[in-house]
Write a protein that holds these residues in place. Structure first.
Motif, PDB file in Angstrom:
ATOM      1  N   MET A   6       0.834  -1.193   0.000  1.00  0.00           N
ATOM      2  CA  MET A   6       0.000   0.000   0.000  1.00  0.00           C
ATOM      3  C   MET A   6       0.874   1.250   0.000  1.00  0.00           C
ATOM      4  O   MET A   6       1.908   1.294   0.642  1.00  0.00           O
ATOM      5  N   MET A   7       0.436   2.243  -0.717  1.00  0.00           N
ATOM      6  CA  MET A   7       1.107   3.533  -0.732  1.00  0.00           C
ATOM      7  C   MET A   7       0.077   4.572  -1.124  1.00  0.00           C
ATOM      8  O   MET A   7      -1.038   4.230  -1.512  1.00  0.00           O
ATOM      9  N   PRO A  92       5.735   8.485  -4.923  1.00  0.00           N
ATOM     10  CA  PRO A  92       4.889   7.318  -5.220  1.00  0.00           C
ATOM     11  C   PRO A  92       4.827   6.998  -6.719  1.00  0.00           C
ATOM     12  O   PRO A  92       4.763   5.828  -7.112  1.00  0.00           O
ATOM     13  N   ASP A  93       4.881   8.038  -7.564  1.00  0.00           N
ATOM     14  CA  ASP A  93       4.858   7.823  -9.009  1.00  0.00           C
ATOM     15  C   ASP A  93       6.156   7.183  -9.494  1.00  0.00           C
ATOM     16  O   ASP A  93       6.147   6.371 -10.417  1.00  0.00           O
ATOM     17  N   MET A  94       7.271   7.561  -8.866  1.00  0.00           N
ATOM     18  CA  MET A  94       8.550   6.928  -9.209  1.00  0.00           C
ATOM     19  C   MET A  94       8.492   5.436  -8.873  1.00  0.00           C
ATOM     20  O   MET A  94       8.862   4.592  -9.694  1.00  0.00           O
ATOM     21  N   ALA A  95       8.014   5.121  -7.675  1.00  0.00           N
ATOM     22  CA  ALA A  95       7.912   3.721  -7.258  1.00  0.00           C
ATOM     23  C   ALA A  95       7.015   2.951  -8.217  1.00  0.00           C
ATOM     24  O   ALA A  95       7.338   1.828  -8.623  1.00  0.00           O
ATOM     25  N   GLN A 118      15.479   7.682  -0.704  1.00  0.00           N
ATOM     26  CA  GLN A 118      15.236   6.642   0.284  1.00  0.00           C
ATOM     27  C   GLN A 118      13.746   6.369   0.471  1.00  0.00           C
ATOM     28  O   GLN A 118      13.344   5.228   0.696  1.00  0.00           O
ATOM     29  N   GLU A 119      12.924   7.418   0.363  1.00  0.00           N
ATOM     30  CA  GLU A 119      11.480   7.244   0.530  1.00  0.00           C
ATOM     31  C   GLU A 119      10.917   6.309  -0.543  1.00  0.00           C
ATOM     32  O   GLU A 119      10.026   5.514  -0.282  1.00  0.00           O
ATOM     33  N   VAL A 120      11.449   6.420  -1.756  1.00  0.00           N
ATOM     34  CA  VAL A 120      10.993   5.564  -2.858  1.00  0.00           C
ATOM     35  C   VAL A 120      11.432   4.122  -2.603  1.00  0.00           C
ATOM     36  O   VAL A 120      10.639   3.188  -2.748  1.00  0.00           O
ATOM     37  N   PRO A 125       9.577  -1.068  -4.324  1.00  0.00           N
ATOM     38  CA  PRO A 125       8.912  -1.281  -5.609  1.00  0.00           C
ATOM     39  C   PRO A 125       9.478  -2.437  -6.433  1.00  0.00           C
ATOM     40  O   PRO A 125       8.872  -2.845  -7.409  1.00  0.00           O
ATOM     41  N   CYS A 126      10.634  -2.971  -6.026  1.00  0.00           N
ATOM     42  CA  CYS A 126      11.300  -4.035  -6.789  1.00  0.00           C
ATOM     43  C   CYS A 126      11.711  -5.169  -5.857  1.00  0.00           C
ATOM     44  O   CYS A 126      11.953  -4.928  -4.676  1.00  0.00           O
TER      45      CYS A 126
END
Length: 135
Positions: A6-7, A92-95, A118-120, A125-126
């Protein structure tokens, strides 16, 4: 089996994490705010040319800063298989972009320096994330 993280604005699809087969390329993404006139770019500018094209690996560079017009940026853009400018995106869009691109190994070239994401990376995401200075 399907799992999600979730994000803000939705969830990340981590189901593909276990779906990699030798029939599809293993995608490695490099994330940096320093694909510009910066010592990091000077040191790694030839690295992307040395990565073998094909061979079951695919390399993608993700720039978290805009194009400064430097020769380093131009060389990295030219020699990397795929170069994606994501500096205009929120975290969030980067992730979501890394996740949607099905990056299997995400490498943080900034670490805990200016422009680090770091937040991403905390959104995971991977499936494999390489973070300098983290054991």
């Amino acid at each position: 089996r399907r799992a999600g993280l979730m994000m803000v604005g939705g969830s990340l699809d981590v189901a593909y994490h276990s779906l990699w087969t030798h029939k599809s390329p293993l995608r490695v993404g490099y994330v940096s705010a320093d694909f510009r006139q910066h010592p990091l770019s000077y040191l790694i500018q030839n690295m992307f040319k040395m990565h073998s094209k094909g061979g079951g690996l695919e390399f993608v560079c993700y720039a978290t800063t805009g194009n400064d017009g430097s020769p380093y940026r131009a060389k990295i853009e030219r020699e990397c298989e795929r170069f994606v400018d994501i500096h205009h995106m929120e975290d969030p869009d980067m992730a979501s972009t890394f996740n949607r691109d099905r990056v299997h190994i995400l490498v943080d070239l900034n670490g805990f320096t200016a422009g680090g994401k770091q937040e991403v990376f905390a959104m995971r995401p991977c499936p494999v994330q390489v973070l300098p200075g983290v054991a």
